[in-house]
Write a protein that holds these residues in place. Sequence first.
Motif, short mmCIF file in Angstrom:
data_model
loop_
_atom_site.label_atom_id
_atom_site.label_comp_id
_atom_site.label_asym_id
_atom_site.label_seq_id
_atom_site.Cartn_x
_atom_site.Cartn_y
_atom_site.Cartn_z
N TYR A 84 37.70 39.73 -40.63
CA TYR A 84 36.27 39.59 -40.32
C TYR A 84 35.36 40.02 -41.46
O TYR A 84 34.15 39.91 -41.37
CB TYR A 84 35.91 40.37 -39.04
N ASN A 85 35.96 40.51 -42.54
CA ASN A 85 35.14 40.91 -43.69
C ASN A 85 35.73 40.30 -44.96
O ASN A 85 36.78 40.75 -45.40
CB ASN A 85 35.11 42.44 -43.80
N PRO A 86 35.14 39.22 -45.50
CA PRO A 86 33.85 38.62 -45.14
C PRO A 86 33.92 37.77 -43.86
O PRO A 86 35.01 37.42 -43.42
CB PRO A 86 33.56 37.71 -46.35
N ILE A 87 32.75 37.45 -43.33
CA ILE A 87 32.70 36.63 -42.10
C ILE A 87 33.28 35.25 -42.41
O ILE A 87 34.12 34.75 -41.67
CB ILE A 87 31.25 36.49 -41.57
N ASP A 88 32.80 34.66 -43.51
CA ASP A 88 33.32 33.35 -43.92
C ASP A 88 34.38 33.57 -44.98
O ASP A 88 34.09 33.62 -46.18
CB ASP A 88 32.18 32.48 -44.46
N THR A 89 35.62 33.72 -44.54
CA THR A 89 36.71 33.90 -45.49
C THR A 89 36.93 32.58 -46.23
O THR A 89 36.45 31.52 -45.81
CB THR A 89 38.01 34.27 -44.74
N ARG A 90 37.69 32.66 -47.30
CA ARG A 90 38.00 31.42 -48.04
C ARG A 90 38.73 30.43 -47.12
O ARG A 90 38.44 29.23 -47.14
CB ARG A 90 38.85 31.75 -49.27
N LEU A 91 39.65 30.95 -46.30
CA LEU A 91 40.38 30.06 -45.38
C LEU A 91 39.40 29.32 -44.47
O LEU A 91 39.50 28.10 -44.29
CB LEU A 91 41.38 30.88 -44.54
N LEU A 92 38.45 30.04 -43.89
CA LEU A 92 37.51 29.39 -42.95
C LEU A 92 36.60 28.41 -43.68
O LEU A 92 36.30 27.33 -43.16
CB LEU A 92 36.69 30.44 -42.21
N THR A 93 36.18 28.77 -44.88
CA THR A 93 35.30 27.88 -45.65
C THR A 93 36.03 26.58 -45.96
O THR A 93 35.48 25.48 -45.80
CB THR A 93 34.88 28.58 -46.97
N GLU A 94 37.31 26.69 -46.37
CA GLU A 94 38.06 25.49 -46.72
C GLU A 94 38.43 24.68 -45.46
O GLU A 94 38.50 23.46 -45.51
CB GLU A 94 39.31 25.87 -47.53
N ALA A 95 38.65 25.40 -44.37
CA ALA A 95 38.96 24.70 -43.11
C ALA A 95 37.74 23.89 -42.65
O ALA A 95 37.87 22.73 -42.24
CB ALA A 95 39.36 25.71 -42.04
N LYS A 96 36.56 24.51 -42.76
CA LYS A 96 35.33 23.80 -42.38
C LYS A 96 35.15 22.56 -43.24
O LYS A 96 34.82 21.48 -42.75
CB LYS A 96 34.12 24.72 -42.60
N ALA A 97 35.41 22.73 -44.54
CA ALA A 97 35.25 21.60 -45.48
C ALA A 97 36.22 20.47 -45.12
O ALA A 97 35.91 19.29 -45.34
CB ALA A 97 35.49 22.07 -46.91
N ALA A 98 37.38 20.82 -44.54
CA ALA A 98 38.36 19.79 -44.15
C ALA A 98 38.00 19.19 -42.79
O ALA A 98 38.71 18.31 -42.29
CB ALA A 98 39.76 20.40 -44.10
N GLY A 99 36.94 19.71 -42.17
CA GLY A 99 36.50 19.17 -40.87
C GLY A 99 37.12 19.87 -39.68
O GLY A 99 36.95 19.44 -38.54
N ALA A 100 37.85 20.98 -39.93
CA ALA A 100 38.48 21.72 -38.83
C ALA A 100 37.43 22.57 -38.10
O ALA A 100 36.39 22.89 -38.66
CB ALA A 100 39.58 22.61 -39.38
N ARG A 101 37.77 22.94 -36.84
CA ARG A 101 36.91 23.91 -36.12
C ARG A 101 37.35 25.30 -36.51
O ARG A 101 38.55 25.55 -36.65
CB ARG A 101 37.05 23.71 -34.62
N THR A 102 36.41 26.22 -36.69
CA THR A 102 36.78 27.55 -37.17
C THR A 102 36.27 28.64 -36.23
O THR A 102 35.23 28.49 -35.59
CB THR A 102 36.21 27.80 -38.58
#
Length: 289
Positions: free
Chosen positions: A230-248
């Motif tokens: 949870y620190n950071p809120i937007d981890t690299r994994l979540l940022t890249e998942a969002k960019a791929a169109g995944a739900r995070t």
Amino acid sequence: MEITGKTKICGLIGDPVEHSMSPVMHNKAYKKLGLDYIYLPFRVAPEQLEAAVDGLRALNVCGFNVTIPHKVAVIPMLDGLDPIAEKIGAVNTVVNMDGELRGYNTDAAGFLRALLDSGTEPDGKNIVVLGAGGAARAVTYILAERDVNLTILNRREELDWAEAIAELINEDFGRPVRVLELLDECLAEALQEADILVNATSVGMSPHSEKSPVPAKLLKKDLVVFDVVYNPIDTRLLTEAKAAGARTISGIEMLIWQGALAFEKWTGREAPVGLMKKEALKMLESHED
Ligand code: NAP
């Protein structure tokens, strides 16, 4: 709220505790509901853990949270355990029941609440969990109570931890769990059929927020990605998942729910989850500045 002789005391033991969001989350929640409670952080070194737990019992506190590095070590010092905390082998919430300290694991239930709250139904899904530490154990055990297909990936040196979780789940639920090494080729294979990916390792956590446990090219649109970090809120994994169109789903949601469930155990009142989230986010954002 004024502290009086009637004020009930809750707290947190860990080492360190300085950056914890729990004191703010709980104290603001008590204030909002007009509850005569206070939540205090206690930095407790490992060699003082037993003395601290005995002290909290003697002081008749209402309850306390337990964080790194005491979640496992505290177990023999308690008077009783919730069956799920016993299976997971880690406690993050203790409730004082008429002088008896009972341990719970609200990380597990908090994870599930956060998942369901996001509108993701785990039943019938292929779920890939990364890691085999305390958080991974909580996540996999609570998921195994549902009708899910689980795959755990962990580093080679510690694969026997993952095997142990798989064995426990198989014994308790008759559910086979696939265990793989946390390598790109195994990830690629596991993610092909996956509906939900949970990062339960600490990879990507501040100050190593440039890291991700999953190569971006393996992330896809029809995946739900839950990062317990949870620190950071937007981890690299979540940022890249969002960019791929995944739900995070961010680990902050799990953090809020584990706190809310502890709050409800101590006060018997429904937690003001929205307020607790607002306060935690405010604090996290001020850290990230
Ligand atoms: P832990 O028991 O120490 O486990 C850490 C896990 O991360 C282990 O599986 C470890 O693998 C893995 N790991 C660490 N570095 C790695 C690397 N470079 N590559 C691959 N795997 C690596 O810690 P924990 O209590 O489970 O906590 C894990 C994370 O969850 C932390 O970031 C913590 O803040 C977070 N957490 C969040 C919440 C929440 O409410 N959102 C609650 C609890 C924990 P090995 O087994 O191979 O060492």
